[in-house]
Scaffold this active site. Sequence first.
Site, PDB file in Angstrom:
ATOM      1  N   THR A  13       3.077  -2.974   8.570  1.00  0.00           N
ATOM      2  CA  THR A  13       2.881  -3.622   7.049  1.00  0.00           C
ATOM      3  C   THR A  13       3.266  -4.911   6.836  1.00  0.00           C
ATOM      4  OG1 THR A  13       3.596  -3.127   4.590  1.00  0.00           O
ATOM      5  CG2 THR A  13       5.508  -3.051   6.397  1.00  0.00           C
ATOM      6  N   ASN A  15       4.280  -5.916   4.022  1.00  0.00           N
ATOM      7  CA  ASN A  15       5.224  -5.941   2.801  1.00  0.00           C
ATOM      8  C   ASN A  15       6.756  -5.791   3.103  1.00  0.00           C
ATOM      9  OD1 ASN A  15       6.706  -5.327   0.581  1.00  0.00           O
ATOM     10  ND2 ASN A  15       4.787  -4.724  -0.478  1.00  0.00           N
ATOM     11  N   GLU A  42      -7.813  -2.250   5.801  1.00  0.00           N
ATOM     12  CA  GLU A  42      -8.006  -1.081   4.883  1.00  0.00           C
ATOM     13  C   GLU A  42      -9.339  -1.140   4.325  1.00  0.00           C
ATOM     14  OE1 GLU A  42      -5.720  -1.351   1.165  1.00  0.00           O
ATOM     15  OE2 GLU A  42      -3.657  -1.367   2.176  1.00  0.00           O
ATOM     16  N   ASP A  71       0.137   4.073   2.470  1.00  0.00           N
ATOM     17  CA  ASP A  71      -0.543   3.306   1.313  1.00  0.00           C
ATOM     18  C   ASP A  71      -0.104   4.148   0.010  1.00  0.00           C
ATOM     19  OD1 ASP A  71      -2.179   1.156   0.058  1.00  0.00           O
ATOM     20  OD2 ASP A  71      -3.834   2.731  -0.024  1.00  0.00           O
ATOM     21  N   PHE A 146       9.293  -4.172  -6.373  1.00  0.00           N
ATOM     22  CA  PHE A 146       7.766  -5.045  -6.343  1.00  0.00           C
ATOM     23  C   PHE A 146       6.755  -3.887  -7.096  1.00  0.00           C
ATOM     24  CE2 PHE A 146       8.836  -2.343  -2.687  1.00  0.00           C
ATOM     25  CZ  PHE A 146       7.595  -1.848  -2.233  1.00  0.00           C
ATOM     26  N   GLY A 147       5.641  -4.660  -6.963  1.00  0.00           N
ATOM     27  CA  GLY A 147       4.548  -4.041  -7.235  1.00  0.00           C
ATOM     28  C   GLY A 147       4.685  -3.542  -8.745  1.00  0.00           C
ATOM     29  N   ARG A 175       7.580   6.813  -1.933  1.00  0.00           N
ATOM     30  CA  ARG A 175       7.330   6.502  -0.744  1.00  0.00           C
ATOM     31  C   ARG A 175       8.722   7.142   0.181  1.00  0.00           C
ATOM     32  NH1 ARG A 175       7.494   1.607  -1.887  1.00  0.00           N
ATOM     33  NH2 ARG A 175       5.297   1.428  -1.866  1.00  0.00           N
TER      34      ARG A 175
END
EC number: 3.6.1.66
Length: 191
Positions: A13, A15, A42, A71, A146-147, A175
Amino acid sequence: MKKEEKREIILVTSNENKFKEMNSIAQNFNVSLIWFNIPKVEIQADSLEEIVKFSAIIAYNQINRPLIVEDSGLFIEALNGFPGPYSNYVRRKIGMEGIIRLLEGEKNRKAYFSTVLAYVDSTQLKLFEGRVYGSISTEIRGTKGFGYDPIFIPDGVNLTFGEMSTEEKNKYSHRAIAFRKFLEYLATYTV
């Protein structure tokens, strides 16, 4: 008595926040999570499963070691599951503010976060899903995470993920659910 060695697993990742969240869980499973900070390839697809399978196979062909990729998507009921697998793209284009505007005046704010994690090695590709149900807040709340964390409130809680510490978020997170399923599988799996 010999201390059991930690198993190593690679997480692909770019991230760092995903790595930190997952690494805090891995410690409890005697797993050493190795962060490969490379962008995952992706495809554009309508399902997280398709995206993560493709990404895992490409990453494995590059690294040639057992690894995981994941994902995630935010699926909003009133928007027919939008943004779903396009969550990252939508966040970059319209942000959390755009999602809140799309839901302006909408009473149904139900949503869920889903993560699909793929494990791949020389013999198999296996998927693990985690899902958490909740709702979209009417405003951005919190600066952690985040996100879409500052606008997602998991069921049974009054805080957004953005108002929770990593440890708190990992009690509910999609997650974390998928990753724990994988770690439980890994504990019994031998290559």
